[in-house]
Design an enzyme around this catalytic site. Structure first.
Site, PDB file in Angstrom:
ATOM      1  N   ASP A 289       0.885  -1.157   0.000  1.00  0.00           N
ATOM      2  CA  ASP A 289       0.000   0.000   0.000  1.00  0.00           C
ATOM      3  C   ASP A 289       0.932   1.219   0.000  1.00  0.00           C
ATOM      4  O   ASP A 289       2.093   1.118   0.413  1.00  0.00           O
ATOM      5  CB  ASP A 289      -0.863  -0.052   1.270  1.00  0.00           C
TER       6      ASP A 289
ATOM      7  N   ASP B  17       0.004   5.070   0.810  1.00  0.00           N
ATOM      8  CA  ASP B  17      -0.190   6.029   1.916  1.00  0.00           C
ATOM      9  C   ASP B  17      -0.138   5.305   3.259  1.00  0.00           C
ATOM     10  O   ASP B  17      -0.958   4.414   3.511  1.00  0.00           O
ATOM     11  CB  ASP B  17      -1.570   6.706   1.804  1.00  0.00           C
TER      12      ASP B  17
ATOM     13  N   VAL C  57      -9.889   3.846   2.001  1.00  0.00           N
ATOM     14  CA  VAL C  57     -11.166   3.897   1.268  1.00  0.00           C
ATOM     15  C   VAL C  57     -11.106   4.942   0.160  1.00  0.00           C
ATOM     16  O   VAL C  57     -10.301   5.866   0.199  1.00  0.00           O
ATOM     17  CB  VAL C  57     -12.392   4.129   2.189  1.00  0.00           C
TER      18      VAL C  57
ATOM     19  N   ARG D 172     -11.972   7.997  -2.655  1.00  0.00           N
ATOM     20  CA  ARG D 172     -12.252   9.430  -2.470  1.00  0.00           C
ATOM     21  C   ARG D 172     -13.746   9.680  -2.221  1.00  0.00           C
ATOM     22  O   ARG D 172     -14.119  10.406  -1.309  1.00  0.00           O
ATOM     23  CB  ARG D 172     -11.785  10.202  -3.703  1.00  0.00           C
TER      24      ARG D 172
ATOM     25  N   SER E 271      -5.464   5.120  -4.193  1.00  0.00           N
ATOM     26  CA  SER E 271      -5.382   6.523  -4.617  1.00  0.00           C
ATOM     27  C   SER E 271      -5.223   6.697  -6.116  1.00  0.00           C
ATOM     28  O   SER E 271      -4.423   6.013  -6.753  1.00  0.00           O
ATOM     29  CB  SER E 271      -4.195   7.188  -3.905  1.00  0.00           C
ATOM     30  N   LYS E 272      -5.972   7.662  -6.648  1.00  0.00           N
ATOM     31  CA  LYS E 272      -5.813   8.022  -8.059  1.00  0.00           C
ATOM     32  C   LYS E 272      -4.577   8.908  -8.233  1.00  0.00           C
ATOM     33  O   LYS E 272      -4.180   9.215  -9.350  1.00  0.00           O
ATOM     34  CB  LYS E 272      -7.060   8.746  -8.558  1.00  0.00           C
ATOM     35  N   ASN E 273      -4.012   9.339  -7.127  1.00  0.00           N
ATOM     36  CA  ASN E 273      -2.811  10.188  -7.169  1.00  0.00           C
ATOM     37  C   ASN E 273      -1.531   9.383  -6.932  1.00  0.00           C
ATOM     38  O   ASN E 273      -0.465   9.973  -6.737  1.00  0.00           O
ATOM     39  CB  ASN E 273      -2.923  11.294  -6.117  1.00  0.00           C
TER      40      ASN E 273
ATOM     41  N   ASP F 132      -1.409  -0.549   6.107  1.00  0.00           N
ATOM     42  CA  ASP F 132      -1.577   0.131   7.398  1.00  0.00           C
ATOM     43  C   ASP F 132      -3.068   0.273   7.761  1.00  0.00           C
ATOM     44  O   ASP F 132      -3.383   0.742   8.845  1.00  0.00           O
ATOM     45  CB  ASP F 132      -0.938   1.529   7.376  1.00  0.00           C
TER      46      ASP F 132
HETATM   47  C1  BG6 Z   1      -5.880   5.972  -0.042  1.00  0.00           C
HETATM   48  C2  BG6 Z   1      -6.036   6.768   1.234  1.00  0.00           C
HETATM   49  O1  BG6 Z   1      -4.548   5.687  -0.262  1.00  0.00           O
HETATM   50  O2  BG6 Z   1      -6.366   6.720  -1.158  1.00  0.00           O
HETATM   51  C3  BG6 Z   1      -7.482   7.206   1.392  1.00  0.00           C
HETATM   52  O3  BG6 Z   1      -5.661   5.956   2.333  1.00  0.00           O
HETATM   53  C4  BG6 Z   1      -7.924   7.982   0.152  1.00  0.00           C
HETATM   54  O4  BG6 Z   1      -7.614   7.995   2.536  1.00  0.00           O
HETATM   55  C5  BG6 Z   1      -7.729   7.121  -1.080  1.00  0.00           C
HETATM   56  O5  BG6 Z   1      -9.294   8.376   0.261  1.00  0.00           O
HETATM   57  C6  BG6 Z   1      -8.099   7.818  -2.371  1.00  0.00           C
HETATM   58  O6  BG6 Z   1      -7.159   8.824  -2.651  1.00  0.00           O
HETATM   59  P1  BG6 Z   1      -7.215   9.834  -3.859  1.00  0.00           P
HETATM   60  O7  BG6 Z   1      -5.808  10.355  -3.957  1.00  0.00           O
HETATM   61  O8  BG6 Z   1      -7.614   9.056  -5.078  1.00  0.00           O
HETATM   62  O9  BG6 Z   1      -8.213  10.874  -3.528  1.00  0.00           O
HETATM   63 MG    MG Z   2      -2.683   3.141   3.648  1.00  0.00          MG
END
Ligand code: BG6
Ligand code: MG
Length: 214
Positions: free
Chosen positions: A9, A11, A48, A50, A117-119, A171
């Site tokens: 994972d 984040d 979870v 966004r 995450s999309k980021n 985590d």
């Molecule tokens: C996860 C985070 O990695 O990415 C979440 O733990 C978050 O808290 C999720 O909501 C989506 O992230 P993003 O960057 O696509 O908004």
């Molecule tokens: Mg995480």
């Protein structure tokens, strides 16, 4: 070697963007009259998606929002969040984390990212790891977020290794549930280190080197 690869994972495992998520959700919340979003609440957003995170924030609002408004709110949160991410650099990757990743790779293990995450790619680029991993599975290639195992199954597919030969490092409880549901061995770190469903519980990433030899 007991396993052929590891899915991480992002984040909360490789780097720490929780605080940025918190600041962005808090700012967005304040713009719609939510003034009591705490760091404790922010823990519930771990792993979870966004939109699901937005629903958790909106539990604190008396107002009802249309789907269109919700998409706009999620977009605005992402704008604030990305402005915070823009300040990240290679200094946000702990030297020890990088050393452990290199040590695991040197053992012949395949390494992947499995993030909701999309980021994810943007963050990996910021911390200098965009080209390091053998596969990246993230919020852009899934339809169901953790605790659904889709993100990890996609990573396993990209690595061409079956789940039983892979471990997932997480985590978040939702991430451990996803790993278990997908048939992966699970390693809990941080919050998930106290979760009974984690097959292994670690404090430091370096402990992975013992787990793969067991
Ligand atoms: C996860 C985070 O990695 O990415 C979440 O733990 C978050 O808290 C999720 O909501 C989506 O992230 P993003 O960057 O696509 O908004
Ligand atoms: Mg995480």
């Amino acid at each position: 070697m007991k396993y052929k690869g590891i899915i991480f994972d992002l984040d909360g495992v490789i780097c720490f963007t929780d605080e940025y998520h918190y600041l962005a959700w808090k700012e967005l919340g304040e713009s719609i009259g939510i003034f009591n979003f705490t760091r404790e609440d922010n823990h519930r957003l771990r792993g979870v998606s966004r939109m699901e995170s937005l629903e958790i924030l909106l539990e604190k609002s008396k107002r009802k929002f249309s789907l269109e408004e919700k998409f706009k709110l999620a977009e605005e949160k992402n704008r604030i969040y990305r402005n915070l991410l823009a300040k990240m650099s290679e200094a946000d990757l702990e030297q020890e984390t990088f050393t452990v990743l290199k040590d695991l790779k040197a053992k012949g293990l395949k390494l992947a990212i499995g993030s909701s995450s999309k980021n994810a790619r943007y963050i990996l680029e910021k911390i200098g790891l965009l080209t390091f991993f053998d596969a990246i599975s993230d919020g852009n290639n899934i339809t169901k977020s953790k605790p659904n195992p889709e993100v990890f199954l996609k990573a396993a597919g990209l690595l061409n290794i079956k789940p039983g030969d892979l471990i997932v490092v997480e985590d978040a409880k939702a991430g451990i549930d996803a790993a278990v549901a997908g048939g992966f061995a699970s390693v809990g770190i941080g919050d998930a280190a106290n979760y009974e469903k984690s097959d292994y519980k670690i404090e430091k990433l370096r402990e992975l080197l013992d787990i793969i030899e067991k």
